[in-house]
Scaffold this active site. Structure first.
Site, PDB file in Angstrom:
ATOM      1  N   LYS A 154       0.865  -1.179   0.000  1.00 46.75           N
ATOM      2  CA  LYS A 154       0.000   0.000   0.000  1.00 46.75           C
ATOM      3  C   LYS A 154       0.907   1.238   0.000  1.00 46.75           C
ATOM      4  O   LYS A 154       1.941   1.253   0.678  1.00 46.75           O
ATOM      5  CB  LYS A 154      -0.891  -0.020   1.253  1.00 46.75           C
ATOM      6  N   SER A 164      -9.678   2.180   2.925  1.00 45.19           N
ATOM      7  CA  SER A 164      -8.751   2.910   2.084  1.00 45.19           C
ATOM      8  C   SER A 164      -7.781   2.020   1.309  1.00 45.19           C
ATOM      9  O   SER A 164      -7.207   2.464   0.316  1.00 45.19           O
ATOM     10  CB  SER A 164      -7.955   3.896   2.946  1.00 45.19           C
ATOM     11  N   SER A 209     -10.049  -0.341   7.007  1.00 42.90           N
ATOM     12  CA  SER A 209      -9.411  -0.154   5.700  1.00 42.90           C
ATOM     13  C   SER A 209      -8.735  -1.385   5.109  1.00 42.90           C
ATOM     14  O   SER A 209      -8.344  -1.379   3.949  1.00 42.90           O
ATOM     15  CB  SER A 209      -8.401   0.986   5.761  1.00 42.90           C
TER      16      SER A 209
END
Lengths: 483, 483
Positions: free
Chosen positions: B76, B151, B175
């Site tokens: 990420k 997210s 997330s």
């Protein structure tokens, strides 16, 4: 109207840890800008603080030295504001749960001993420095200082004169340097002082509106800044004005204070507990272990200098105020065995030379052992006090032990009575007029006249004749002439 | 090859059926071919990946490789990667190349993993849809008109679309779990403190936790073995010993006590989804577990509490993005205030600004008690709810989200509706508990996620339950793409 001044101090003390409070970067002073700022100090994305235990230990040492409660659970909080030399946009500090709780110190004032209460002391990180010169309309940022551990010591408004404020600051300085938790170098910003100053009619119990004088870095400036500010406040009020709560800056060149920002401009710092740091929990055993490591503190040392070494209150106060000086003094005493003589020399000849050369005592070219050795030679009559000053001067400039200097320069005191007698005989032979005067004088007035002959003999010996021996022999020879 | 799990690929690498370079090249080619459809990657690092793959092949050949050697993954884009852009999905960090590796990244490097690139995400991890990314929406591979969740939307979409066998994610309020549910993959948010946060760009420090996103519980266990552990650089990382998370995968569920919170099976939940969740729970029962209804009465309060605490911390964490040291800086700032205002005004997107403003407001002096302190009290109540339940059950099971993936743009203009999507996930972050999402069905061709919640540091048990479920179901093997 007669006014009373009320003063409270916030003193920032940089702790003498090798690394920063939340990172592994060095805290050494004077490096090239931004060479001692690591990823954490630069507040790079993703970096996290790791608390330096050394700073905790030093803060606890300070707390114990001021008889304070030690916080069992200290909490770091974030004080949020924007400034370019504050890389994270917040300062990590302590607010609700500081490491050191209420304590006190006693200070000497003209009105006797006085107690100053300390509200609390907390740990926090220093900011970097903004450099506004040499950048052609831009500002430079040096983050070497960012993250240096500070203890902020917040007093109660217990001081009533600028002299008391300076005495309190000196006492804090003495404590932190004695503990070895701060180098005490005020010129380098190792200790900085904010003074909260207000005035009120004498006898009033309510506090007046205060102003805060920021970042004062010498004891002399503390006195001058407060005096200047008090004068300003009195003038203002007596002219019908009111004091505004604000932060003011003291300008030592112009000896004036001027407004920096008013209360209305003050930030809402939006304090909240720092989620990156765990509360710092200490137990009694840890605190007691630290207590055992505490060195003798200035107050205790002063008492000992008076009771064990027989020093005067004043001498003991001066000599115990700085750890390095007190250590030096005690080493000298150990070498020469005479505390009074050691005190006179450390506070006299040595202090004079250190001041002239702007040196701290630990940088003295004459070591405590060398000075002690010199004093030994005064005590055993090898040299006189006056010759000792010459020897000291040579030691200061060229080094060497007292014995080496005395030997090399031939300064050894003449105690050989034969040699002294022949010098005296020569002086008497060459001063017939003075001898006649001596003979003519009343016996009780002759003592005063001895000085002339003494001076001549000492001059003839190059100052090396033992003054005691000279006096005795001279007196008996002159008195013999009178019979 | 693209349908194989990490565990299967690891076997192939050790058998020599495929080399890491071949595997890596295949994924690079696939990303190049397909990612324009999903926008799952912000940055790809093919050269670096092939270098790492080559080194991995050498250590595999030399017999020095470990279980992760040569396996490709993606990170990420909030994990700092040395020399590679770390944007956090923001214009603010579009030009930021980290000079250091996050601990998680360093651990994967040390384990011999190959980094394919950095995945798309909501800006600064603030969002549940990936729509707040500066780099554009990421698309759900099951239906590209729908959001992948957020997210960690890029990581979830990349794994689901077989662009990488696994990826790292981070979970502040759901997330990892919510995008895993939306994209039909398996993800675990470990206990707060289990995985180091060092180098993971902070959103809300007391809630953020990195974790694995992969195709199966077994793969998550393999990843957690690399990621977990105390880190000297993160004071909030736990000293609790780690374990081999693959060791207990095959334990029987006989006697396992499962709690199902009635608040999770309420009207908030889509009825078609409720049926899927109930089927999954029955499946677990048939594997030997006993099921019990439990209550988490404060679940509803988790949304307001979270949306005070997370923005409050974010408002402070994001202060460092000021245009002074790195990242975006506005053109031609007139003065310091202009630099701050325009840098932050132009560099941050609207959701980030919204949360900074909410957080700033919540921490203001006059509102602190009413908001921040109140939210912290709710947080403790929520934690107590869970602790009470864990006295009776081993694992809590329920839905991950109230509904399947919604369409892009559907909730963009209604932030509160978007925040409501987090109702089932937020409370774990507030309590610091570990949670997983496991594919357990489909509604209208869209995946449904089953959430498993464990007691502190009970990751091994969660992975065991999930693995046993996956050994007996096919949901996790369904693919939205034909690779």
């Amino acid at each position: 109207m007669e006014w009373e001044t009320v003063i409270g101090l916030e003193i920032h003390v940089q702790l003498a840890t090798n690394t920063k409070i939340f990172s592994g970067a060095s805290t050494a002073f004077g490096a090239e800008p931004n060479t001692q700022a690591c990823a954490v100090d630069l507040a790079l994305p993703g970096t996290l603080p790791v608390f330096n235990d050394g700073a905790q230990k030093m803060a606890i040492m300070f707390g114990l030295a001021i008889n304070a409660d030690i916080g069992k659970r200290a909490v770091f909080e974030r004080k949020n504001y924007f400034y370019p030399d504050l890389p994270k946009g917040y300062q990590t500090t302590q607010l609700e749960a500081p490491v050191v709780g209420e304590g006190f110190v006693d200070i000497e004032t003209e009105a006797g001993e006085r107690r100053v209460r300390i509200h609390h002391a907390h740990l926090e990180e220093d900011a970097g420095k903004s450099l506004h010169e040499d950048f052609h309309g831009q500002s430079g940022i040096d983050l070497n200082r960012a993250g240096t551990p500070l203890v902020e010591i917040v007093s109660e408004p217990d001081m009533r004169t600028s002299k008391e404020a300076a005495a309190y600051a000196r006492k804090i300085h003495a404590i932190v340097t004695t503990l070895g938790i701060c180098d005490g170098n005020m010129a380098e910003g190792s200790m900085r002082c904010d003074c909260n100053v207000s005035i009120r009619p004498k006898g009033s119990e309510t506090l007046g509106t205060r102003t805060e004088l920021k970042n004062i870095n010498s004891f002399r400036f503390i006195e001058r800044a407060i005096d200047t500010e008090v004068e300003r406040q009195i003038d203002l009020i007596e002219d019908g004005g009111t004091v505004v709560q604000e932060t003011r800056l003291y300008d030592p060149d112009k000896n004036e204070t001027r407004s920096m920002r008013s209360k209305e401009d003050a930030n809402d710092y939006r304090y909240f507990p720092c989620p990156d740091l765990l509360p710092v929990v200490v137990d009694d055993a840890y605190v007691e272990a630290i207590r055992l490591t505490l060195p003798e503190l200035p107050d205790a040392r002063k008492e000992r200098f008076i009771s064990e070494l027989g020093l005067s209150e004043y001498d003991a106060g001066v000599l115990s105020a700085y750890r390095d000086q007190a250590d030096y003094f005690e080493s000298v005493v150990e070498c020469c065995g005479d505390a009074k003589l050691a005190a006179n020399w450390v506070m006299g000849e040595l202090a004079k030379n250190l001041n002239a050369a702007d040196l701290s005592i630990e940088k003295s070219p004459v070591s405590a052992e060398q000075l002690g050795g010199l004093l030994v030679r005064i005590k055993d009559n090898t040299i006189s006090g006056n010759i000792a000053k010459k020897v000291f001067e040579v030691q200061w400039n060229e080094g060497g032990t007292a014995d080496e200097v005395i030997e090399a320069k031939g300064l050894k005191q003449v105690t050989d009575t034969g040699a002294i007698e022949s010098m005296i005989d020569e002086v008497i032979a060459n001063a017939s007029a003075q001898v006649e005067q001596y003979k003519a004088a009343e016996p009780e007035k002759r003592g005063k006249m001895l000085g002339f002959f003494m001076g001549q003999v000492m001059k003839a010996s190059g100052g090396k004749a033992n003054p005691g021996a000279v006096t005795g022999i001279l007196k008996s020879k002159l008195d013999a002439l009178c019979d | 090859m693209f349908e194989k799990t990490l565990s299967e690929l690891a076997q192939d690498l050790r058998n020599g059926t495929v080399s890491s370079v071949e595997l890596t090249q295949a994924f690079i080619d696939r990303i190049n071919r397909c990612d324009s459809e999903y926008n799952a990657f912000i940055t790809t690092t093919p050269e670096l990946a092939l270098q790492q793959a080559k080194a991995a092949d050498e250590s595999l050949a030399a017999g020095t490789g470990g279980p992760f050697t040569g396996l490709p993954i993606a990170h990420k884009d909030l994990f700092c990667t040395e020399g590679v852009k770390t944007s956090c999905g923001s214009k603010m960090l579009d030009n930021f190349k980290s000079p250091y590796d996050a601990t998680v990244v360093a651990k994967f490097k040390a384990a011999g993993a190959v980094m394919l690139g950095k995945t798309n995400m909501d800006e600064f991890a603030m969002g549940s849809t990936n729509e707040s990314s500066f780099y554009g929406d990421c698309k759900n591979p099951w239906d590209t008109s729908r959001v992948p969740g957020g997210s960690s939307g890029g990581s979830a979409a990349a794994v689901a679309a077989r662009l990488t066998p696994a990826a790292t994610g981070s979970d502040t309020g759901g997330s990892i779990r919510q995008p895993a549910a939306f994209c039909g993959i398996t993800g675990i948010k470990p206990t707060y403190g289990r995985v180091s946060r060092y180098g993971m760009v902070a959103y809300a420090s007391s809630l953020d936790q990195g974790g694995p996103m992969a195709r199966s519980a077994e793969d998550c266990a393999l990843m957690l073995n690399v990621m977990a552990g105390q880190d000297a650089m993160d004071s909030t990382s736990s000293a609790q010993p780690t374990e081999d998370y693959t060791a207990s995968l095959n334990h029987s569920l006989q006697g396992l006590k499962i709690g199902v919170p009635k608040e999770f099976m309420s009207a908030d939940l889509d009825s078609a989804m409720a049926a899927q969740i109930e089927t999954a729970i029955k499946q677990l029962e048939s594997l030997g577990a006993t099921i019990k209804e439990v209550s988490l009465p404060n679940t509803r309060m988790s949304i307001p509490a979270y949306y005070i605490i997370a923005p409050a911390e974010a408002s402070s964490n994001l202060s460092r993005f000021d245009g002074v040291r790195y990242g975006y800086r506005c053109e031609e700032p007139k003065d310091l205030e202009d630099l701050y205002k325009r840098t932050r005004g132009e560099g941050f997107g609207s959701e980030v600004k919204r949360r900074i403003m909410v957080g700033t407001y919540a921490l203001c002096a006059g509102y602190y008690d009413a908001y921040y302190n109140k939210a912290q009290q709710i947080r403790r109540l929520i934690q107590q709810d869970f602790m009470r339940i864990f006295e009776e059950v081993d694992v809590i099971v329920g839905p991950t989200t109230p509904s399947p993936a919604f369409t892009i743009g559907e909730k963009v203009n209604d932030p509160v509706a978007m925040y409501m999507e987090d109702i089932f996930t937020l409370s774990l972050n507030l309590a610091g508990l570990p949670g997983m999402s496991v594919p357990c069905g489909q509604v209208n061709g869209l995946p449904v996620g089953l959430q498993l919640i464990g007691n502190y540091f009970d990751e091994a048990r969660l992975l065991n339950v999930a693995h046993q479920y996956q050994q007996n179901t096919e949901w996790h093997t369904l693919s939205p793409v034909t690779a």
